[in-house]
Enzyme design. Structure first.
Site, short mmCIF file in Angstrom:
data_model
loop_
_atom_site.label_atom_id
_atom_site.label_comp_id
_atom_site.label_asym_id
_atom_site.label_seq_id
_atom_site.Cartn_x
_atom_site.Cartn_y
_atom_site.Cartn_z
N GLU A 1 -4.95 -24.96 -13.26
CA GLU A 1 -4.34 -24.84 -11.93
C GLU A 1 -3.67 -26.16 -11.56
O GLU A 1 -3.96 -27.21 -12.14
CB GLU A 1 -5.40 -24.50 -10.86
N ASN B 1 -0.57 -20.41 -1.11
CA ASN B 1 -0.87 -20.86 -2.46
C ASN B 1 0.01 -22.06 -2.80
O ASN B 1 -0.03 -23.06 -2.12
CB ASN B 1 -0.72 -19.69 -3.43
N ASP C 1 2.12 -17.67 -7.19
CA ASP C 1 1.04 -18.66 -7.21
C ASP C 1 1.68 -20.04 -7.15
O ASP C 1 2.30 -20.39 -6.16
CB ASP C 1 0.18 -18.45 -8.46
#
Length: 281
Positions: free
Chosen positions: A23, A147, A194
């Site tokens: 991430e 996000n 995302d």
């Protein structure tokens, strides 16, 4: 990664693999920094694939950002804390639990060292601004799972991906760091967005998780480029490397983190794009 070549850009190539859930990729001082949210670590990788690891036991790191002094801020998702790594130690610099109703997610840090951090409620999510003096303020409400975030080259606009809303939303950044003039940058996306990255043409590269693609989207929603990654899940992207024309593609094998515990299938691939990165991060 199984990727389909859409333009004359080279097919993505593997840079590093073996993570639980990558991430928050960020290019900084010649390295790609990224979180392994379920692996409780932050990693760096250079362009030869050499990896270093910063363990953050007891935390599930996600969003990353660098302050002007070079220190690294880390969003600890479930504890709703912000950590700081000064090159030697990791400390807690803020607890945002009282301001947020859900886990923390991505962040972007501006030139003044102010961090904008999303709290990922599926409805009525918020963005919190954490100032350099430790003061924390909610600066945006009513977001559908905020996000990935990025700031434009002129530092005038913050763009945030609303995952469950399947849209990119833009805010004007005030001189005081406030977010105003909320407007839609792109709506009706092909999947939940995302992580994002802005390029010099004003386009936004967006990881569309359930669409299994990374897409370049321009203001108004038109898709001008796309990278298909087969059956993998697009998680996040960053622009960096030589001339900031290398697009780093973080992917995983499932969109639901609870199914990824104990796995090592998340990876980072790279490809070269036409327009370099711009703005922050």
């Amino acid at each position: 990664m199984t990727a389909r070549q859409i333009s004359d850009r080279p097919v993505p190539t593997l840079l590093t693999a073996g993570y639980c859930l990558g991430e928050g990729p960020r290019w900084f001082e010649g390295l790609l920094w990224f979180s392994d949210m379920l692996g409780e670590a932050v990693h760096t990788v250079d362009l030869s694939g050499s990896v270093t690891t910063l363990p953050v036991p007891g935390h599930a790191p996600s969003g990353l950002g660098f302050r002007p002094d070079g220190s690294l801020l880390i969003a600890s998702t479930r504890s709703r804390q912000v950590l700081r790594y000064d090159g030697e130690t990791v400390t807690v610099v803020a607890d945002l639990a009282e301001l947020t109703g859900a886990d923390l997610g991505d962040m972007v840090v501006d030139d003044a060292g102010r961090a904008y951090i999303g709290s990922q409620a599926r409805t009525d999510g918020v963005i919190v601004r954490l100032d350099g003096d430790g003061a924390a303020t909610v600066v945006a409400h009513g977001l559908d799972f905020p996000n990935g975030m990025a700031i434009t080259e002129d530092r005038a606009t913050l763009i945030v991906a609303e995952s469950t809303g399947r849209r990119l939303t833009a805010f004007t950044i005030g001189d005081d760091g406030a977010l105003r003039d909320r407007r839609t940058f792109a709506d009706g996306l092909d999947g939940p967005p995302d992580g994002i990255a802005i390029d010099a043409g004003g386009g936004v590269w967006t990881a569309l998780t359930l669409a299994h693609q990374f897409q370049r989207v321009v203001d108004g929603g038109a898709v001008t480029d796309r990278i298909d990654i087969g059956d993998r899940i697009a998680v996040a992207c960053a622009l960096g490397g030589p001339e900031r024309r290398m697009l780093f593609l973080v992917s995983a094998t499932d969109a639901y983190p609870e199914r990824l515990v104990g796995t090592k299938n998340s990876c980072v691939d790279t490809t070269i794009v036409d327009l370099p990165g711009a703005g922050l991060p």
